[in-house]
Design an enzyme around this catalytic site. Structure first.
Site, PDB file in Angstrom:
ATOM      1  N   VAL A   1       0.805  -1.216   0.000  1.00  0.00           N
ATOM      2  CA  VAL A   1       0.000   0.000   0.000  1.00  0.00           C
ATOM      3  C   VAL A   1       0.842   1.271   0.000  1.00  0.00           C
ATOM      4  O   VAL A   1       0.324   2.349  -0.274  1.00  0.00           O
ATOM      5  CB  VAL A   1      -0.962  -0.020   1.220  1.00  0.00           C
ATOM      6  N   TYR A   2       2.129   1.170   0.294  1.00  0.00           N
ATOM      7  CA  TYR A   2       2.988   2.354   0.283  1.00  0.00           C
ATOM      8  C   TYR A   2       3.122   2.867  -1.145  1.00  0.00           C
ATOM      9  O   TYR A   2       3.731   2.219  -2.001  1.00  0.00           O
ATOM     10  CB  TYR A   2       4.370   2.052   0.844  1.00  0.00           C
ATOM     11  N   SER A   3       2.535   4.045  -1.382  1.00  0.00           N
ATOM     12  CA  SER A   3       2.579   4.678  -2.708  1.00  0.00           C
ATOM     13  C   SER A   3       2.053   3.747  -3.793  1.00  0.00           C
ATOM     14  O   SER A   3       2.575   3.718  -4.912  1.00  0.00           O
ATOM     15  CB  SER A   3       3.997   5.169  -3.039  1.00  0.00           C
TER      16      SER A   3
END
Length: 344
Positions: A61-63
């Site tokens: 989900v990071y970036s």
């Protein structure tokens, strides 16, 4: 660099690990964390490896996957020199199969992460948030299959309530599946709730803590204090609504104690805050993040020295708060303490 067992597993991790949430930098939250491209990320990985950091943490989900892609590019050609920890479970799209920890979702999420990271195995996969709609047997059985297939080495969770961790461990015990070995948790001098339930559980179950946001979402960087408001350029200006809350008087009380210990030791406030965490029970590794080389080198200075018992006691006293029920009477009444001696 010190190396520690991850809980009671055979996996040895560096006391400090690197959080790659600053890689990629897409969207209002993650762009404020950092926007390191592949070249800068490779430089930060170089510095980490030179300092003995071997564990690199990220999440799908990071970036929107960009963090995993940039990390994969930065480690290309030296995969065997380090370990990768990634997380899945939070929404990656609008569809009904784009979130959670169902069998279908986990298998697809792992395949996607392997592709983005450019590797054929993940050292540690953590479920990023509880999916209460999927039975524990389905989750743990799927993790068992992925480990047996060689796509994962170990499994853990992040931000889970203790009773759900125990449900997962019980399912693994019943079926002879690999147990959870890690719990990625928020823990800092201004956020010690981990100690109330999750730390005793971790000690009992052999689960190592991987600590995220050890500087309290940037509040313990030394830039904030009494009469020193949040400075321009701080990520807090844009992301404070996402941060774990803390009362202002408690924050300043902790910062005052940190600044006093920093003056005694000749270390910086963040170095003292991280070093305190490294001495806490069940902590296997503290995840440090950095938007640039200067921040990274300062955080790496948190190891190789020790606080005195008096300094630890001062930080403990400044940061402790009365826990909620049912823990309150154990703090209020001396007799209860005899039944629940502190962990060492």
């Amino acid at each position: 660099m010190d190396y520690r067992q991850l809980g009671r597993s055979g996996l040895r991790v560096s006391a400090l690990s690197f959080g790659a949430g600053t890689f990629g930098g897409e969207g209002p939250l993650f762009s404020a964390w950092g926007q390191s491209d592949a070249a800068e990320a490779r430089r930060l990985v170089d510095i980490c490896l030179d300092a003995g950091v071997t564990l690199f943490d990220t999440a799908d989900v990071y970036s929107n996957g960009a963090s995993e892609e940039v990390l994969g590019s930065a480690i290309k050609g030296r995969r065997d020199a380090l370990m990768i920890s990634t997380k899945t479970g939070l929404p990656m799209g609008e569809g009904p199969q784009d979130w959670g920890a169902s069998r279908a979702r986990l298998i697809r999420a792992v395949e996607d992460a392997l592709r983005r990271l450019g590797t054929d195995y993940i050292d540690l996969l953590q479920l990023h948030a509880l999916d209460a709609s999927t039975p524990a047997e389905e989750v743990m059985g799927t993790l068992d299959r992925l480990i047996a297939a060689g796509k994962l080495r170990y499994a853990g969770v992040s931000n889970y309530p203790g009773w759900q961790v125990m449900k997962a461990q019980a399912a693994a015990e019943r079926h002879g599946w690999p147990r959870l070995v890690a719990h990625q948790v928020y823990y800092s001098l201004i956020g010690r709730a981990y100690e109330w339930d999750l730390m005793p559980l971790a000690a009992d179950q052999g689960i190592g803590a991987l600590v995220w946001s050890p500087l309290g979402w940037g509040r313990l960087t030394g830039k904030i204090g009494r009469g020193r408001p949040i400075p321009p350029g701080s990520r807090l200006n844009e992301t404070e609504q996402f941060a774990p809350p803390v009362a202002e008087d408690h924050l300043y009380r902790v910062i005052d104690a940190l600044e006093a210990v920093a003056a005694e030791t000749g270390r910086s406030v963040p170095q003292v805050a991280i070093n305190w965490l490294l001495g806490r029970p069940t902590v296997s590794s503290v995840i440090i993040g950095a938007r640039n080389e200067a921040q990274l080198r300062e955080n790496l200075g948190a190891v190789g020295w020790a606080l005195t018992p008096e300094q630890i006691a001062a930080l403990d006293a400044a940061s402790t708060v009365m826990p909620p029920y049912p823990h309150t009477p154990y703090r209020q009444q001396d007799g209860f303490a005899l039944l629940n001696p502190p962990m060492v």
